[in-house]
Design a protein around this motif. Structure first.
Motif, PDB file in Angstrom:
ATOM      1  N   GLY A  99       0.824  -1.199   0.000  1.00 29.59           N
ATOM      2  CA  GLY A  99       0.000   0.000   0.000  1.00 29.59           C
ATOM      3  C   GLY A  99       0.856   1.245   0.000  1.00 29.59           C
ATOM      4  O   GLY A  99       2.086   1.178   0.048  1.00 29.59           O
ATOM      5  N   LYS A 114     -11.407   2.424   7.629  1.00 31.10           N
ATOM      6  CA  LYS A 114     -11.520   1.119   8.304  1.00 31.10           C
ATOM      7  C   LYS A 114     -10.856   1.094   9.674  1.00 31.10           C
ATOM      8  O   LYS A 114     -11.292   0.399  10.582  1.00 31.10           O
ATOM      9  CB  LYS A 114     -10.918   0.038   7.415  1.00 31.10           C
ATOM     10  CG  LYS A 114     -11.794  -0.229   6.207  1.00 31.10           C
ATOM     11  CD  LYS A 114     -11.264  -1.369   5.373  1.00 31.10           C
ATOM     12  CE  LYS A 114     -12.191  -1.618   4.202  1.00 31.10           C
ATOM     13  NZ  LYS A 114     -11.464  -2.173   3.055  1.00 31.10           N
ATOM     14  N   PRO A 157      -9.552   6.744   2.996  1.00 26.32           N
ATOM     15  CA  PRO A 157      -8.415   5.821   3.011  1.00 26.32           C
ATOM     16  C   PRO A 157      -8.733   4.655   3.951  1.00 26.32           C
ATOM     17  O   PRO A 157      -9.626   4.763   4.786  1.00 26.32           O
ATOM     18  CB  PRO A 157      -7.272   6.644   3.583  1.00 26.32           C
ATOM     19  CG  PRO A 157      -7.769   8.045   3.696  1.00 26.32           C
ATOM     20  CD  PRO A 157      -9.255   8.000   3.687  1.00 26.32           C
ATOM     21  N   GLU A 158      -7.985   3.573   3.836  1.00 33.17           N
ATOM     22  CA  GLU A 158      -8.236   2.431   4.734  1.00 33.17           C
ATOM     23  C   GLU A 158      -7.817   2.774   6.170  1.00 33.17           C
ATOM     24  O   GLU A 158      -8.492   2.409   7.118  1.00 33.17           O
ATOM     25  CB  GLU A 158      -7.454   1.197   4.255  1.00 33.17           C
ATOM     26  CG  GLU A 158      -8.119   0.458   3.112  1.00 33.17           C
ATOM     27  CD  GLU A 158      -8.167   1.232   1.803  1.00 33.17           C
ATOM     28  OE1 GLU A 158      -7.174   1.926   1.498  1.00 33.17           O
ATOM     29  OE2 GLU A 158      -9.188   1.167   1.093  1.00 33.17           O
ATOM     30  N   LEU A 175      -3.250   3.999   1.939  1.00 34.33           N
ATOM     31  CA  LEU A 175      -4.152   3.491   0.910  1.00 34.33           C
ATOM     32  C   LEU A 175      -3.649   2.110   0.541  1.00 34.33           C
ATOM     33  O   LEU A 175      -2.535   1.966   0.036  1.00 34.33           O
ATOM     34  CB  LEU A 175      -4.140   4.383  -0.343  1.00 34.33           C
ATOM     35  CG  LEU A 175      -4.415   5.878  -0.182  1.00 34.33           C
ATOM     36  CD1 LEU A 175      -4.464   6.563  -1.542  1.00 34.33           C
ATOM     37  CD2 LEU A 175      -5.696   6.129   0.565  1.00 34.33           C
ATOM     38  N   LEU A 176      -4.454   1.101   0.841  1.00 36.58           N
ATOM     39  CA  LEU A 176      -4.033  -0.257   0.490  1.00 36.58           C
ATOM     40  C   LEU A 176      -4.254  -0.481  -1.006  1.00 36.58           C
ATOM     41  O   LEU A 176      -4.962   0.287  -1.658  1.00 36.58           O
ATOM     42  CB  LEU A 176      -4.827  -1.272   1.315  1.00 36.58           C
ATOM     43  CG  LEU A 176      -4.509  -1.269   2.815  1.00 36.58           C
ATOM     44  CD1 LEU A 176      -5.403  -2.250   3.552  1.00 36.58           C
ATOM     45  CD2 LEU A 176      -3.038  -1.586   3.079  1.00 36.58           C
ATOM     46  N   LYS A 177      -3.634  -1.540  -1.534  1.00 35.82           N
ATOM     47  CA  LYS A 177      -3.865  -1.868  -2.951  1.00 35.82           C
ATOM     48  C   LYS A 177      -5.361  -2.032  -3.190  1.00 35.82           C
ATOM     49  O   LYS A 177      -6.063  -2.584  -2.347  1.00 35.82           O
ATOM     50  CB  LYS A 177      -3.138  -3.167  -3.289  1.00 35.82           C
ATOM     51  CG  LYS A 177      -1.648  -2.926  -3.353  1.00 35.82           C
ATOM     52  CD  LYS A 177      -1.052  -3.512  -4.619  1.00 35.82           C
ATOM     53  CE  LYS A 177       0.218  -2.794  -4.960  1.00 35.82           C
ATOM     54  NZ  LYS A 177       1.308  -3.719  -5.284  1.00 35.82           N
ATOM     55  N   ASN A 178      -5.824  -1.580  -4.345  1.00 36.00           N
ATOM     56  CA  ASN A 178      -7.257  -1.627  -4.688  1.00 36.00           C
ATOM     57  C   ASN A 178      -8.115  -0.808  -3.727  1.00 36.00           C
ATOM     58  O   ASN A 178      -9.268  -1.124  -3.471  1.00 36.00           O
ATOM     59  CB  ASN A 178      -7.791  -3.065  -4.705  1.00 36.00           C
ATOM     60  CG  ASN A 178      -6.978  -3.942  -5.624  1.00 36.00           C
ATOM     61  OD1 ASN A 178      -6.620  -3.518  -6.727  1.00 36.00           O
ATOM     62  ND2 ASN A 178      -6.640  -5.135  -5.171  1.00 36.00           N
ATOM     63  N   SER A 179      -7.526   0.241  -3.192  1.00 33.79           N
ATOM     64  CA  SER A 179      -8.262   1.114  -2.268  1.00 33.79           C
ATOM     65  C   SER A 179      -9.451   1.745  -2.965  1.00 33.79           C
ATOM     66  O   SER A 179      -9.416   2.004  -4.165  1.00 33.79           O
ATOM     67  CB  SER A 179      -7.330   2.217  -1.788  1.00 33.79           C
ATOM     68  OG  SER A 179      -8.027   3.110  -0.971  1.00 33.79           O
ATOM     69  N   LYS A 180     -10.487   1.999  -2.167  1.00 33.19           N
ATOM     70  CA  LYS A 180     -11.651   2.715  -2.714  1.00 33.19           C
ATOM     71  C   LYS A 180     -11.321   4.197  -2.880  1.00 33.19           C
ATOM     72  O   LYS A 180     -11.967   4.897  -3.651  1.00 33.19           O
ATOM     73  CB  LYS A 180     -12.842   2.573  -1.751  1.00 33.19           C
ATOM     74  CG  LYS A 180     -13.614   1.293  -1.969  1.00 33.19           C
ATOM     75  CD  LYS A 180     -14.982   1.398  -1.287  1.00 33.19           C
ATOM     76  CE  LYS A 180     -15.138   0.313  -0.250  1.00 33.19           C
ATOM     77  NZ  LYS A 180     -16.179   0.568   0.725  1.00 33.19           N
ATOM     78  N   ALA A 181     -10.363   4.684  -2.115  1.00 31.73           N
ATOM     79  CA  ALA A 181      -9.975   6.086  -2.233  1.00 31.73           C
ATOM     80  C   ALA A 181      -9.171   6.286  -3.513  1.00 31.73           C
ATOM     81  O   ALA A 181      -8.448   5.389  -3.941  1.00 31.73           O
ATOM     82  CB  ALA A 181      -9.145   6.488  -1.029  1.00 31.73           C
ATOM     83  N   LYS A 182      -9.348   7.451  -4.120  1.00 28.77           N
ATOM     84  CA  LYS A 182      -8.633   7.735  -5.372  1.00 28.77           C
ATOM     85  C   LYS A 182      -7.572   8.794  -5.115  1.00 28.77           C
ATOM     86  O   LYS A 182      -7.848   9.831  -4.521  1.00 28.77           O
ATOM     87  CB  LYS A 182      -9.604   8.273  -6.433  1.00 28.77           C
ATOM     88  CG  LYS A 182     -10.659   7.278  -6.885  1.00 28.77           C
ATOM     89  CD  LYS A 182     -10.058   6.172  -7.746  1.00 28.77           C
ATOM     90  CE  LYS A 182     -10.974   4.968  -7.843  1.00 28.77           C
ATOM     91  NZ  LYS A 182     -10.478   3.768  -7.129  1.00 28.77           N
TER      92      LYS A 182
END
Lengths: 182, 184
Positions: free
Chosen positions: A58, A128, A99-100, A82-89
């Protein structure tokens, strides 16, 4: 009697000169003074730990980076993951969406926002995990988001270890607060 | 690394030398300045005080005190809580200089600039000193929390937001949030 209060939006926020020490919190422009040295030590320590532990899993970013959550809330969290494939852009302007992980390091002058207002907005938008580190008390609290509500997962002070369920790593408090002797 | 500025610790003796009305509190050996509160803070404090005054003081159950009056907890901690309640037979003693020892109830009304102390540092020291109930009221979020001092420390026993009621076990009374946050 309702007090006269001008509410600001992201549009207003974006007109501020780059580097302006403000955050847009529930439509108010809240000034953040330069942090105390202990704040920066702890932030640096956490950044180093996360860079080391998260290699390739991430992105770790520290402040100031704008995090746009809605029209009335644009923050500069101390640190985000931001982890991989995060919903945040992530864009050239900043981060859009939750962010996660968000980490806030407390300063006496504006801890109110981290402990109350921003915490509620982070939980609502689906951050999260939320970490609150207090350099003066050498304490670290980890909140996990369960159905839109942050619950205390762990609370440690001065010494010991604490687990981040999201990242699957254990943090050693002596490393988080290394160099801090309030 | 220890920062140079942090080394000087003040005591209650130093605090007593400040001119009357100095807007400082002694918190863990540091002199912390309290700016004048906002109107919302003032209004909340007034409404809670009036209710407590009617329910307690007029009923002869104890003394209700509003800021600024000094509360001496120990050598490194002298505060000016927003409101204190000292019931008859309390462990706290009222003298002409201020209150010594833990009041039965301490009420702090949050201001963004000083909430760190109310939520973390003073809370810890109120707990340690034996304050029986700690009320935290946030006029901005219109929230009201009551913490009871138990064997495990302060536990949140009653809370409400925007509307509803909170219940104080120590004072045996109920407060309706609409009476506290209602706009005139």
């Amino acid at each position: 009697m309702r007090l006269l209060e001008r509410k600001y939006t992201v549009e207003d926020y974006e007109k501020l000169p780059e580097g302006s020490p403000y955050q847009l919190i529930e439509g108010e422009l809240v000034m953040s003074p330069a942090p105390i040295p202990y704040h920066q030590m702890v932030l640096g320590n956490i950044y180093s730990i996360l860079r080391r532990e998260l290699k390739g899993k991430g992105l770790v970013l520290f402040s100031p980076v704008d995090l746009y959550l809605d029209e009335r809330n644009a923050y500069q969290p101390d640190l985000v993951v931001l982890l991989k494939n995060s919903k945040a852009k992530l864009t050239a302007k900043g981060i859009y969406g939750a962010p996660e992980l968000v980490v806030e390091v407390l300063s006496p002058s504006n801890a109110y926002y981290d402990l109350r207002i921003k915490k509620e907005v982070y939980e609502k938008y689906g951050v999260k995990e939320y970490w609150i580190a207090d350099p003066l008390k050498k304490s670290l609290e980890i909140y996990t988001n369960r159905e839109g509500r942050f619950e205390v997962f762990a609370e440690v002070k001065e010494e010991g270890k604490v687990l981040s369920p999201l990242l699957g790593i254990e943090l050693e408090l002596s490393e988080v607060f290394e160099g801090v002797e309030p | 690394m220890r920062l140079l500025e942090k080394e000087k610790k003040y005591t209650a003796e130093d605090y007593d030398k400040l001119p009357e009305g100095s807007p400082y509190q002694l918190i863990e050996g540091e002199l912390i300045m309290s700016p004048s509160p906002s109107f919302e803070h003032f209004r909340t404090s007034k409404k809670v005080f009036i209710r407590l005054y009617r329910l307690l003081e007029e009923a002869g159950k104890g003394e209700v005190i509003y800021a600024p009056l000094d509360l001496y907890l120990d050598e490194e901690n002298v505060y000016q809580p927003d409101i204190m309640v000292v019931l008859k037979g309390s462990k706290a003693k009222i003298t002409s200089k201020g209150v010594y020892g833990p009041p039965d109830v301490v009420v702090e009304i949050l201001s963004p600039s000083s909430a760190y102390y109310d939520l973390i540092v003073k809370k810890e020291n109120y707990q340690k000193a034996g304050v029986r109930e700690y009320w935290i009221i946030d006029p901005l979020r219109e929230s009201f929390e009551i913490y009871e001092n138990t064997e495990k420390g302060f536990m949140l026993t009653s809370s409400a937001r925007e509307k509803g009621k909170v219940f104080s076990k120590v004072l045996e009374l109920e407060l309706d949030l609409s009476e506290i946050f209602k706009e005139v």
